[in-house]
Design an enzyme around this catalytic site. Structure first.
Site, PDB file in Angstrom:
ATOM      1  N   GLU A 164       0.713  -1.336   0.151  1.00  0.00           N
ATOM      2  CA  GLU A 164       0.059  -0.090  -0.005  1.00  0.00           C
ATOM      3  C   GLU A 164       0.819   1.348  -0.108  1.00  0.00           C
ATOM      4  O   GLU A 164       0.967   2.095   0.871  1.00  0.00           O
ATOM      5  CB  GLU A 164      -0.912   0.047   1.325  1.00  0.00           C
ATOM      6  CG  GLU A 164      -1.902  -1.141   1.366  1.00  0.00           C
ATOM      7  CD  GLU A 164      -3.006  -1.068   2.173  1.00  0.00           C
ATOM      8  OE1 GLU A 164      -2.965  -0.226   3.273  1.00  0.00           O
ATOM      9  OE2 GLU A 164      -3.843  -1.877   2.288  1.00  0.00           O
ATOM     10  N   GLU A 373      -4.980  -8.461   0.821  1.00  0.00           N
ATOM     11  CA  GLU A 373      -5.882  -8.097   2.103  1.00  0.00           C
ATOM     12  C   GLU A 373      -7.527  -8.121   1.988  1.00  0.00           C
ATOM     13  O   GLU A 373      -7.815  -7.147   0.957  1.00  0.00           O
ATOM     14  CB  GLU A 373      -5.038  -7.095   2.505  1.00  0.00           C
ATOM     15  CG  GLU A 373      -3.905  -7.166   3.311  1.00  0.00           C
ATOM     16  CD  GLU A 373      -3.526  -5.672   4.061  1.00  0.00           C
ATOM     17  OE1 GLU A 373      -4.267  -4.820   4.477  1.00  0.00           O
ATOM     18  OE2 GLU A 373      -2.313  -5.377   4.228  1.00  0.00           O
TER      19      GLU A 373
END
Ligand code: FCB
Length: 471
Positions: A164, A373
């Protein structure tokens, strides 16, 4: 009637070093930016820190045994830069040994290690030299990545460079909500570019050393829907967030360029000054695997709403918008259930996201996809034994697995799914208040207790199928 998963599909769970390991000054590890940020008054809810977390550093063998009991086929974890190269300096063999033991423990149980090199824990010493706003950090990252690869590549075949990068740059250097807690738009844009550069340089270096490894990056991507697709102001709001959340990162990776509209939006923040000739070719170095993290979409408008939704952590330290160019963008609530983070539960968004990513980016490039995720925090109520009948998390999990299968049915090559998270853990600026685990952690005793969601996941993995949803 059941829906079967493709034979090659792998089921896993994810964690990250800082969120579970603890032992932050053990065996030579020194401070990361998160250790320091936790000491800043008001930065983390309840003043929580990562010094003990789930004590995974001392309990990895038991945690791996637990994963095996749940039938996990793969485990996504991250290595800590500050453990492997304390202060960003020379390599620390004791730090590498921890990950070497962990990998052996996983392989002994036939669990495939899926390693992420950077899940936000930059050595503090490098932050003091400018952090990700300093171009040199990208080159230091390659040195660290090479150390990890040299020590583990005989056993680890999946390497993810970054987790991320939006959070590691925009949320951390612009929004100030995450470490290092800066509120400087130009620094955030520079950090975003240097993170992408670090990724590209690392892929080039590891590829040349190891042609067979699966190399990739994990992005958190959103599904930005205009409230009214016929209203130009709402469409513009969705474009702005798509640009500064998704396309700032995914376009350079797959198209070798920053999108023209995003360059215009960010005008005056110095992007053109930090991008050096050749950088975009490096960033666009082919990868094998894109990791997609998905939690929820956004419902966006150019018009204010009485009850604007926010996903910012309620930490006391002042924050600002992580989007440098989103004045006049409003987040509207929808009629969707909310998790304990206030995040909307929107499984069909995951299907649409996977389809879009495949159609516009990974498909043409021949790159595989994994959902690295996806998960939910709920206010769990344990019984006397510590067991949690987390019905909401269980239905969140199965609904999103259905959403993955919906994408697979339309031809999207999704290879794996990792639930976030294996364990309740340190949820960044929210501290220990938010529980995402399928396994409960009692932080007083460090006792682990699988929740109903873990038992359900085990059954899904065992049967490799989901019951059909009756309509
Ligand atoms: C993601 C992070 C992960 C965890 C989840 C809830 O953005 O990658 O570490 O905090 O959110």
């Amino acid at each position: 009637m059941t829906r079967r998963f493709p034979d090659a599909f792998r089921f896993g769970a994810a964690t990250a070093a800082f969120q579970i390991e603890g032992a932050n000054h053990t065996d030579g590890r020194t401070d990361s930016i998160w250790d320091v940020f936790c000491r800043v008054p008001g930065a983390v809810v309840n003043g929580d820190d990562g010094s003990v977390a789930c004590d995974h550093y001392h309990r990895s063998a038991d945690d791996v045994a637990l994963m095996a009991d749940l039938g996990l086929q793969t485990y996504r974890f991250s290595t800590s830069w500050a453990r492997v190269r304390p202060d960003g300096g020379p390599v620390n063999p004791a730090g590498l040994d921890f990950y070497s033991r962990l990998v052996d423990q996983l392989l002994e149980k036939q669990i495939t290690p899926w390693l992420t090199l950077y899940h936000w824990d930059l050595p503090q010493a490098l932050e003091e030299k400018g952090g990700w706003a300093n171009r040199d950090t990208a080159y230091r990252f390659v040195d660290y990545a090479v150390d990890v690869h040299e020590a583990l590549s005989d056993r680890v075949r999946h390497f993810t460079t970054l987790n991320e990068p939006w959070c590691a740059s925009f949320l951390s250097y612009i929004g100030g909500e995450h470490a290092p807690g800066r509120q400087d738009p130009a620094a955030g844009v520079a950090a975003g570019h240097h993170l992408l550069l670090a990724h590209g340089l690392t892929v080039q270096e590891l590829r040349q050393r190891d042609a067979e490894a699966t190399l990739g990056i994990t992005l958190n991507l959103t599904v930005p829907d205009p409230v009214d697709p016929a209203d130009p102001a709402d469409v513009e709001a969705a474009r702005l967030i798509d640009g500064q959340f998704n396309r700032f990162f995914i376009d350079p990776l797959f198209r070798g360029e920053y999108p023209a509209d995003v360059i215009r939006d960010l005008d005056g923040l110095g992007l053109d000054e930090v991008v050096e000739p050749g950088d975009l070719d490096i960033i666009a170095t082919p990868i094998d695997m894109l990791g997609v993290n998905y939690y929820h979409g956004e419902f966006l408008s150019g018009h204010p709403v009485a009850e604007q939704t926010t996903t910012a952590a309620p930490s006391e330290r002042p924050k600002r918008s992580p989007f440098p160019a989103a004045d006049g963008v409003y987040w509207h609530p929808r009629d969707l259930p909310l998790t304990d983070m206030g995040w909307e539960v929107q499984p069909e968004g995951l299907t649409r996201l996977l389809e879009r990513v495949h159609r516009e980016y990974t498909g043409p490039a021949g790159v595989r996809i994994a959902v690295t995720e996806n998960g939910a925090a709920y206010d769990d109520e344990p019984d006397d034994e510590g067991h949690v009948a987390d019905v909401e998390r269980t239905s969140f999990l199965t609904a999103h697995l259905h959403a993955v299968l919906d994408a697979v049915d339309t031809g999207v090559p999704v290879e794996a799914y990792f639930y976030w998270s294996l364990l309740d853990n340190f949820e960044w600026a929210w501290g220990y208040e938010k529980r995402f685990g399928i396994v409960r952690v009692d932080y007083e005793t460090q006792k682990r207790t699988p929740k109903l969601s873990a038992e359900t996941y085990r059954d899904v993995i065992r049967s490799r199928a989901l019951p059909r949803i009756s309509s």
